[in-house]
Scaffold this motif. Structure first.
Motif, PDB file in Angstrom:
ATOM      1  N   CYS A  41       0.842  -1.209   0.000  1.00 24.01           N
ATOM      2  CA  CYS A  41       0.000   0.000   0.000  1.00 24.01           C
ATOM      3  C   CYS A  41       0.880   1.263   0.000  1.00 24.01           C
ATOM      4  O   CYS A  41       1.635   1.498   0.939  1.00 24.01           O
ATOM      5  CB  CYS A  41      -0.930   0.014   1.209  1.00 24.01           C
ATOM      6  N   PRO A  42       0.771   2.077  -1.036  1.00 23.11           N
ATOM      7  CA  PRO A  42       1.654   3.241  -1.147  1.00 23.11           C
ATOM      8  C   PRO A  42       1.292   4.376  -0.205  1.00 23.11           C
ATOM      9  O   PRO A  42       2.099   5.284  -0.002  1.00 23.11           O
ATOM     10  CB  PRO A  42       1.489   3.670  -2.605  1.00 23.11           C
ATOM     11  N   VAL A  43       0.086   4.353   0.335  1.00 21.78           N
ATOM     12  CA  VAL A  43      -0.306   5.456   1.224  1.00 21.78           C
ATOM     13  C   VAL A  43      -0.489   4.990   2.671  1.00 21.78           C
ATOM     14  O   VAL A  43      -1.044   5.714   3.498  1.00 21.78           O
ATOM     15  CB  VAL A  43      -1.583   6.168   0.722  1.00 21.78           C
ATOM     16  N   ASP A  44      -0.038   3.780   2.952  1.00 27.07           N
ATOM     17  CA  ASP A  44      -0.004   3.292   4.333  1.00 27.07           C
ATOM     18  C   ASP A  44      -1.380   3.363   4.998  1.00 27.07           C
ATOM     19  O   ASP A  44      -1.506   3.829   6.129  1.00 27.07           O
ATOM     20  CB  ASP A  44       1.016   4.135   5.117  1.00 27.07           C
ATOM     21  N   CYS A  45      -2.399   2.880   4.285  1.00 27.57           N
ATOM     22  CA  CYS A  45      -3.751   2.991   4.861  1.00 27.57           C
ATOM     23  C   CYS A  45      -4.331   1.635   5.238  1.00 27.57           C
ATOM     24  O   CYS A  45      -5.529   1.506   5.425  1.00 27.57           O
ATOM     25  CB  CYS A  45      -4.675   3.748   3.916  1.00 27.57           C
ATOM     26  N   ILE A  46      -3.473   0.621   5.358  1.00 21.00           N
ATOM     27  CA  ILE A  46      -3.960  -0.690   5.802  1.00 21.00           C
ATOM     28  C   ILE A  46      -3.434  -0.934   7.203  1.00 21.00           C
ATOM     29  O   ILE A  46      -2.228  -0.891   7.450  1.00 21.00           O
ATOM     30  CB  ILE A  46      -3.512  -1.816   4.843  1.00 21.00           C
ATOM     31  N   CYS A  70      -7.766   5.457   1.345  1.00 16.04           N
ATOM     32  CA  CYS A  70      -7.455   4.621   0.178  1.00 16.04           C
ATOM     33  C   CYS A  70      -7.545   5.453  -1.107  1.00 16.04           C
ATOM     34  O   CYS A  70      -8.498   6.202  -1.294  1.00 16.04           O
ATOM     35  CB  CYS A  70      -8.439   3.453   0.125  1.00 16.04           C
ATOM     36  N   ILE A  71      -6.549   5.300  -1.990  1.00 17.04           N
ATOM     37  CA  ILE A  71      -6.578   6.034  -3.261  1.00 17.04           C
ATOM     38  C   ILE A  71      -6.982   5.118  -4.426  1.00 17.04           C
ATOM     39  O   ILE A  71      -6.933   5.523  -5.581  1.00 17.04           O
ATOM     40  CB  ILE A  71      -5.216   6.696  -3.562  1.00 17.04           C
ATOM     41  N   GLY A  72      -7.331   3.876  -4.098  1.00 16.01           N
ATOM     42  CA  GLY A  72      -7.849   2.979  -5.134  1.00 16.01           C
ATOM     43  C   GLY A  72      -6.820   2.502  -6.132  1.00 16.01           C
ATOM     44  O   GLY A  72      -7.150   2.180  -7.279  1.00 16.01           O
ATOM     45  N   CYS A  73      -5.570   2.378  -5.720  1.00 13.93           N
ATOM     46  CA  CYS A  73      -4.503   2.023  -6.669  1.00 13.93           C
ATOM     47  C   CYS A  73      -4.561   0.560  -7.114  1.00 13.93           C
ATOM     48  O   CYS A  73      -3.901   0.183  -8.067  1.00 13.93           O
ATOM     49  CB  CYS A  73      -3.141   2.330  -6.056  1.00 13.93           C
ATOM     50  N   THR A  74      -5.256  -0.277  -6.407  1.00 18.94           N
ATOM     51  CA  THR A  74      -5.469  -1.723  -6.691  1.00 18.94           C
ATOM     52  C   THR A  74      -4.283  -2.634  -6.326  1.00 18.94           C
ATOM     53  O   THR A  74      -4.367  -3.844  -6.507  1.00 18.94           O
ATOM     54  CB  THR A  74      -5.841  -2.024  -8.178  1.00 18.94           C
ATOM     55  N   LEU A  75      -3.196  -2.075  -5.834  1.00 21.23           N
ATOM     56  CA  LEU A  75      -2.016  -2.920  -5.570  1.00 21.23           C
ATOM     57  C   LEU A  75      -2.303  -4.002  -4.530  1.00 21.23           C
ATOM     58  O   LEU A  75      -1.863  -5.147  -4.673  1.00 21.23           O
ATOM     59  CB  LEU A  75      -0.846  -2.050  -5.098  1.00 21.23           C
ATOM     60  N   CYS A  76      -3.027  -3.654  -3.483  1.00 20.02           N
ATOM     61  CA  CYS A  76      -3.296  -4.648  -2.435  1.00 20.02           C
ATOM     62  C   CYS A  76      -4.118  -5.808  -2.999  1.00 20.02           C
ATOM     63  O   CYS A  76      -3.834  -6.974  -2.725  1.00 20.02           O
ATOM     64  CB  CYS A  76      -4.006  -4.015  -1.246  1.00 20.02           C
TER      65      CYS A  76
END
Ligand code: SF4
Ligand code: SF4
Length: 134
Positions: A41-46, A70-76
């Motif tokens: 997670c690139p924004v550390d929101c998990i 969450c910015i919805g990047c889909t990586l997770c």
């Protein structure tokens, strides 16, 4: 909150101005607490949710997504080894998240209203769907 990947920092800032098209929701019934998604997670929101037994908090750990960050990047969703994260439209994510949440820490941590009163036990959505197909 630290941003792990500077490439996404702008997106995280814009997040408060323009809502993402999609958000990630964790089906906690399938989460093993492996924390792979946390690393991506690139924004550390998990956030890590400790196990239900205060004497053994490392047993049955889960994770929870702080949806407003969450910015919805889909990586997770892409890298979860247990395939237990799905992407939904912004509105649907907020509707579905309470049903998929067993335990949460985010609301308490940030002084927000909880997503819901988490049920003690909940069957996994995928298992229910499989049963319905049989
Ligand atoms: S990667 Fe998947 S299984 Fe592992 S902690 Fe994240 S949601 Fe849970
Ligand atoms: S989609 Fe997943 S990895 Fe991306 S910002 Fe949201 S929670 Fe973090």
């Amino acid at each position: 909150m630290p941003f792990l990947d500077p490439k996404y920092e702008k997106a995280a800032t814009l997040r408060v101005q323009r809502r993402p098209k999609q958000l990630a929701v964790i089906d906690q019934g399938g989460c093993t607490g492996c924390m792979v998604c946390v690393d991506f997670c690139p924004v550390d929101c998990i956030e890590l949710v400790p196990g239900p037994d205060p004497d053994n908090p490392n047993v049955h750990k889960l994770v929870e997504i702080d949806l407003p960050l969450c910015i919805g990047c889909t990586l997770c969703a892409k890298y979860c080894p247990w395939d237990t994260i799905e992407m939904f439209s912004f509105d649907d994510a907020y509707k579905i998240a309470p049903d998929w949440t067993l335990r949460e820490v985010v609301a308490e941590q940030w002084g927000r209203e909880p997503v819901q009163e988490a049920p003690a036990v909940r069957p996994r959505r995928r298992d229910l769907e499989r049963k319905a197909e049989e």
